[in-house]
Design a protein around this motif. Structure first.
Motif, PDB file in Angstrom:
ATOM      1  N   THR A 227      32.810  35.224  32.852  1.00  0.00           N
ATOM      2  CA  THR A 227      33.703  33.904  33.639  1.00  0.00           C
ATOM      3  C   THR A 227      35.340  34.941  33.717  1.00  0.00           C
ATOM      4  N   THR A 228      35.963  34.736  34.343  1.00  0.00           N
ATOM      5  CA  THR A 228      37.416  35.130  34.307  1.00  0.00           C
ATOM      6  C   THR A 228      38.328  33.751  34.280  1.00  0.00           C
ATOM      7  N   LEU A 229      37.349  32.901  33.535  1.00  0.00           N
ATOM      8  CA  LEU A 229      38.509  31.319  33.858  1.00  0.00           C
ATOM      9  C   LEU A 229      39.693  31.738  32.529  1.00  0.00           C
ATOM     10  N   SER A 230      40.896  31.423  32.372  1.00  0.00           N
ATOM     11  CA  SER A 230      41.475  31.268  31.456  1.00  0.00           C
ATOM     12  C   SER A 230      41.056  31.225  30.054  1.00  0.00           C
ATOM     13  N   TRP A 231      41.763  31.499  29.885  1.00  0.00           N
ATOM     14  CA  TRP A 231      41.684  30.917  27.825  1.00  0.00           C
ATOM     15  C   TRP A 231      42.150  29.711  27.547  1.00  0.00           C
TER      16      TRP A 231
ATOM     17  N   THR B 241      35.238  28.133  40.246  1.00  0.00           N
ATOM     18  CA  THR B 241      35.354  28.026  41.834  1.00  0.00           C
ATOM     19  C   THR B 241      35.856  26.708  42.962  1.00  0.00           C
ATOM     20  N   GLY B 242      36.580  25.661  41.640  1.00  0.00           N
ATOM     21  CA  GLY B 242      36.939  24.481  42.152  1.00  0.00           C
ATOM     22  C   GLY B 242      36.398  23.389  42.458  1.00  0.00           C
ATOM     23  N   ASN B 243      35.029  23.469  42.119  1.00  0.00           N
ATOM     24  CA  ASN B 243      33.804  22.448  42.076  1.00  0.00           C
ATOM     25  C   ASN B 243      33.924  20.785  41.118  1.00  0.00           C
TER      26      ASN B 243
ATOM     27  N   ILE C 244      29.211  25.000  33.350  1.00  0.00           N
ATOM     28  CA  ILE C 244      30.204  24.149  33.268  1.00  0.00           C
ATOM     29  C   ILE C 244      32.008  24.992  34.388  1.00  0.00           C
ATOM     30  N   ALA C 245      32.298  26.452  33.587  1.00  0.00           N
ATOM     31  CA  ALA C 245      32.957  26.885  33.200  1.00  0.00           C
ATOM     32  C   ALA C 245      32.977  27.588  34.422  1.00  0.00           C
ATOM     33  N   HIS C 246      32.072  28.037  35.233  1.00  0.00           N
ATOM     34  CA  HIS C 246      31.674  28.650  36.618  1.00  0.00           C
ATOM     35  C   HIS C 246      32.329  27.355  37.769  1.00  0.00           C
TER      36      HIS C 246
END
Length: 328
Positions: A114-118, A292-294, A286-288
């Motif tokens: 995942t590329t979600l921020s820390w 993706t904005g879902n 959940i992170a994904h």
């Protein structure tokens, strides 16, 4: 490494930033460079002495996200992005209010994909893993069901709301504050009710047969009323006690527990145990979904590492709606 240390019970001022030696992980442990961590009321309870006297220095914190420093068993590689929660942190071992933390390997989750921020990742572990346990494991939720979230403006309540909507449930969210109604609707609530203590008659107007499931975050003050909103064979999972000690006095099994309903309590201490291996958790999914904005983010504010005492004051004020996180 720098870490917050509590040497005596008290207010936010007892959180002292100190230099501590880095610890080497044992065979069943992993050391993690902390990049961010979420804040939880259990850390307030630990700091204030509600969990008992503080007889030795304590580093608080029950969750974190960061990068692996060392795993003696080689299961996780150096630099791998991971999350951790519970596993005795702040009780049996130092917690996550630190630049580094050593945790049980069973309480580490791979987040490399995942590329979600820390800071966004830091809002996930404790809240969503608790919701996974309560909704999936205890209540066995299914798409199309109705869910009541009693105390939806708490961080775990907002996590429950966004997760349940992503899973296809119809959600009734409650709050005592009219100014928080719009935010709960933005997070996906199908119905928002102002909670003045008795909601079951109002809920049964919309659901005459009763709702399928309920998540009780408020605690003993509202539990009997929550139970009265359930259909036969529906269930409620208690995960919080915002209104005080989780003690029910003179609970009548016939009068207070409607026919064929289920009452359970989910403690997040089960996370990472054989009963709830974290490899099975939906945290990466959940992170994904957020990436993706879902699913909307439940993070409400990010603090710097030197602002932890200020963050505790905000958490205690009950003015935050959603998850508070600290970024290092």
């Amino acid at each position: 490494m720098k870490a917050y240390v509590i040497s005596e019970a008290g207010g936010p001022e007892v959180l002292k930033l100190q230099d501590l030696p880095s610890l080497e992980p044992r065979e069943n442990e992993v050391s993690i460079r902390v990049r961010a961590f979420g804040l939880n009321r259990t850390e307030i309870f630990r700091r204030s002495g509600m969990f008992g006297p503080i007889t030795a220095p304590v580093v608080p914190g029950i969750e974190a996200v960061g990068e692996v420093i060392r795993d003696p068993a080689g299961v996780f590689r150096p630099g791998q992005r991971v999350a951790t929660a519970m596993g005795g942190m702040q009780f049996d071992r130092h917690g996550s209010y630190a630049e580094e933390v050593v945790v049980l390997r069973s309480n580490v989750i791979d987040l490399d994909d995942t590329t979600l921020s820390w800071e966004e990742l830091a809002a996930l572990p404790e809240a969503y893993l608790t919701i996974w346990g309560a909704l999936d494991k205890s209540l066995s939720i299914q798409p199309g069901q109705s869910l009541l979230i009693r105390g939806a403006t708490s961080s775990v309540g907002t996590a429950a709301l966004t997760y349940a909507k992503a899973r296809g449930l119809s959600v009734i969210a409650t709050t005592r504050s009219p100014d928080k109604v719009e935010r709960l609707r933005q997070l996906g609530a199908d119905e928002v009710l102002i909670d003045q203590g008795s909601l079951a008659p109002q809920i049964r107007q919309a659901f005459p047969a009763g709702i399928d499931a309920a998540l009780e975050v408020v605690g003993q003050r509202t539990l009997r009323d929550t139970l009265m909103a359930l259909r036969p064979f529906g269930g409620v999972s208690v995960i919080g006690h915002l209104d005080g000690p989780p003690v029910l006095e003179q609970f009548h099994l016939v009068q207070d527990l409607p026919a064929a309903t289920q009452l359970s309590f989910f403690p997040s201490t089960l996370l990472g145990t054989p009963a709830m291996p974290l490899a099975e958790s939906p945290l990466l999914w959940i992170a994904h979904q957020i990436e993706t904005g879902n699913m909307p983010s439940i993070r409400s504010r990010t603090f710097a590492f030197d602002e932890v005492a200020e963050a505790h004051r905000l958490m205690e004020s009950n003015r935050a709606l959603g998850k508070l996180v600290v970024s290092l």
